[in-house]
Design a protein around this motif. Sequence first.
Motif, mmCIF file in Angstrom:
data_model
loop_
_atom_site.group_PDB
_atom_site.id
_atom_site.type_symbol
_atom_site.label_atom_id
_atom_site.label_comp_id
_atom_site.label_asym_id
_atom_site.label_seq_id
_atom_site.Cartn_x
_atom_site.Cartn_y
_atom_site.Cartn_z
ATOM 1 N N VAL A 77 39.650 35.348 51.639
ATOM 2 C CA VAL A 77 38.364 35.791 51.087
ATOM 3 C C VAL A 77 37.616 36.655 52.107
ATOM 4 C CG1 VAL A 77 36.092 35.020 50.329
ATOM 5 C CG2 VAL A 77 38.143 33.868 49.482
ATOM 6 N N THR A 117 29.631 37.524 42.500
ATOM 7 C CA THR A 117 29.618 38.973 42.755
ATOM 8 C C THR A 117 30.107 39.251 44.157
ATOM 9 O OG1 THR A 117 27.321 38.818 43.486
ATOM 10 C CG2 THR A 117 27.721 39.376 41.168
ATOM 11 N N GLY A 118 31.274 39.806 44.257
ATOM 12 C CA GLY A 118 31.804 40.203 45.545
ATOM 13 C C GLY A 118 31.327 41.591 45.909
ATOM 14 N N SER A 154 32.984 44.213 46.197
ATOM 15 C CA SER A 154 33.717 45.206 45.395
ATOM 16 C C SER A 154 34.427 44.470 44.278
ATOM 17 C CB SER A 154 34.727 45.976 46.266
ATOM 18 O OG SER A 154 35.667 45.081 46.849
ATOM 19 N N PRO A 155 34.557 45.120 43.118
ATOM 20 C CA PRO A 155 35.205 44.435 41.985
ATOM 21 C C PRO A 155 36.671 44.120 42.294
ATOM 22 C CG PRO A 155 34.919 46.766 41.514
ATOM 23 C CD PRO A 155 34.171 46.506 42.784
ATOM 24 N N LEU A 156 37.134 43.035 41.748
ATOM 25 C CA LEU A 156 38.527 42.613 41.935
ATOM 26 C C LEU A 156 39.121 42.331 40.556
ATOM 27 C CD1 LEU A 156 40.655 41.878 44.134
ATOM 28 C CD2 LEU A 156 39.899 39.502 43.878
ATOM 29 N N TRP A 212 36.613 40.517 51.655
ATOM 30 C CA TRP A 212 35.171 40.824 51.644
ATOM 31 C C TRP A 212 34.852 41.982 52.577
ATOM 32 C CZ3 TRP A 212 32.098 37.766 48.460
ATOM 33 C CH2 TRP A 212 30.717 38.042 48.493
ATOM 34 N N VAL A 255 39.677 32.813 46.075
ATOM 35 C CA VAL A 255 39.324 34.203 45.751
ATOM 36 C C VAL A 255 38.597 34.256 44.416
ATOM 37 C CG1 VAL A 255 40.241 36.498 45.254
ATOM 38 C CG2 VAL A 255 41.227 35.130 47.114
ATOM 39 N N TYR A 311 34.834 35.800 43.638
ATOM 40 C CA TYR A 311 34.790 37.129 43.028
ATOM 41 C C TYR A 311 34.631 37.142 41.505
ATOM 42 C CZ TYR A 311 36.020 39.796 47.207
ATOM 43 O OH TYR A 311 35.997 40.409 48.445
ATOM 44 N N TRP A 325 40.675 40.745 37.546
ATOM 45 C CA TRP A 325 40.953 39.319 37.318
ATOM 46 C C TRP A 325 42.441 39.050 37.153
ATOM 47 C CZ3 TRP A 325 43.647 37.699 33.115
ATOM 48 C CH2 TRP A 325 43.757 38.577 32.040
#
Length: 571
Positions: free
Chosen positions: A186, A22-23, A25-27, A190, A64, A68, A29
């Motif tokens: 990363v 879980t980052g 903010s969503p990234l 972040w 990454v 994420y 895929w």
Amino acid sequence: MALVTSALVLYIGYILRLDGATGPSPLPWWSVALAFAATEAFTVDFDLEQQPFVFSLSSLPLMVALAYLSPGELGLVILAGAGGLIVGDRGKPAPRVVANVASLLFYSSLAVCSYRLVLGDAGPIEPGGWRAAAAVAVTQFVVSNMLAEAGIALESGRFRLHYTRVTFVGSCIIEVLATIAGLLLVVVLWHQPGAVWIPLLLVAALIGALRLVTRVSRRAAKLELLSEFMAQRSLDSRELMTSLLARVRELLHCRVAEIVVVSGGSQDVAFRLVLDQRGQASATTPSAAELAQTLAGRARVQNESIIVTRHADEQELLDLLPDDAAMGAVAVPLRGEQGVLGAIVAADRENTKVFDDRDREVLETVASHAGAVIENSLLLERLRSEAAAMEHEATHDALTGCANRTLFRKRLEEALLWASEKEGSLVGVLLIDLDHFKRLNDGEGHHAGDAFLIETSARLNAAAPPGATVGRLGGDEFAIVLPRMGRADAVTKLAARLTEEVSAPVHLEHTTASIRPSIGEATYPVHATSPSHVDNASLLLRHADQAMYRAKGRRSGGVYEEDEAALSSGH
């Protein structure tokens, strides 16, 4: 198949059961997947101490993805990387693509395992995350290289470590830099996703600079090697080819280099030279059939370059590779002004990188410059050989190979000139006539007479001391120059021995003949005291001739000095 099974078991049995990362903010895929595919499809290469290295930037999107993405999304990213491998390996046989995809899945899954085990409860950008990233780098480095070595060993049927100090250091540098760049990416994502273009731009600039420096250094190295080769035009053809092969090995980082040169464009192989792993050159002259079973022969006949790897899908080409060419080979035709001379081959790469189009272009450049130089060298050698043959023909008797009258006189004058400058030096001259040779020649025919003369000349050459010159002055008359004689009686003793040698029976085709020679002897300075070595040569020949005829007049041959004293009457 075992590798594919292991990769699937590891991914399905362990990776998919992990909790998702879980980052902040969503990234998406797919953005990471596209990056993964791009880094696998477009690799970067550079040189370290003239050793080529090829590396992928897949560590950037992998770092990454580990920070994420969920396990399922991570699988899609790895599949995208496999797609990049397929694109990068376009034109390659399916087994190789499958093996590469399985290798990628396997060591990527291991990287995930090592990352999660080391990471524990820490965050991706915390010290624990940095340690986890280091674990990933170590895992990828060890496993990927072990798989590469194992694949080569399986394909070649033998194990040989391709890593040297330079390749090990270079690989470590690559892995460390890629891991640092991935961690930096990363951290930026972040804390400040909008600034991600900055590290990407920095990486792109570094790669661009690296490519530029590599291109310039390779071109400089290639020009330096070519200029060194061009400066060696004075060498004979074999030395020239050996030097060329040494430079091919250095330029393409291969263990074996080979050159084949065919004379006159015919099927008769003039020369084949191989420089092996120990730097030792071996030359052979294979037949047309033997040459056809080699990669060099195929490149020459087809007049086109050929790249063969152990993954080639044509068994016929694989059969052309030598047994020790674990990393394949590249062959290019060698062309001159008169057409295709032969071919040059580089085989068995020193590292795990297979030969590619860049290697082909380098070898073609070398061959284009070397062709004219080798062709000119061969032409000069042929002209020298023809000139030497003409000179030999002009100065030697065609039947016996002995010196003719012109060369005999020259050698006599040279010996007398040297003796005139060395006090106490003696020069002897023997004139030899075969008594009653005409009876043999007329009775048994010229063929028997010629055979007798050939055998007589062989006996005279065998009995004459080192440095002596045996000549045939005409018909059945021979002569010998004896330079640098220590004592006058040595000339007499040799003449007596020659009488025995020549008098021994000669077995001809239809008869056995025995002819006794008459030998006249003269010695400098006993029989020639002129200050001119040219005049002394004439005096010695005249005195020896008179002595020979006195011996001949006795009807039983023998040896005479010019002072008319019989030294050996033959009784």
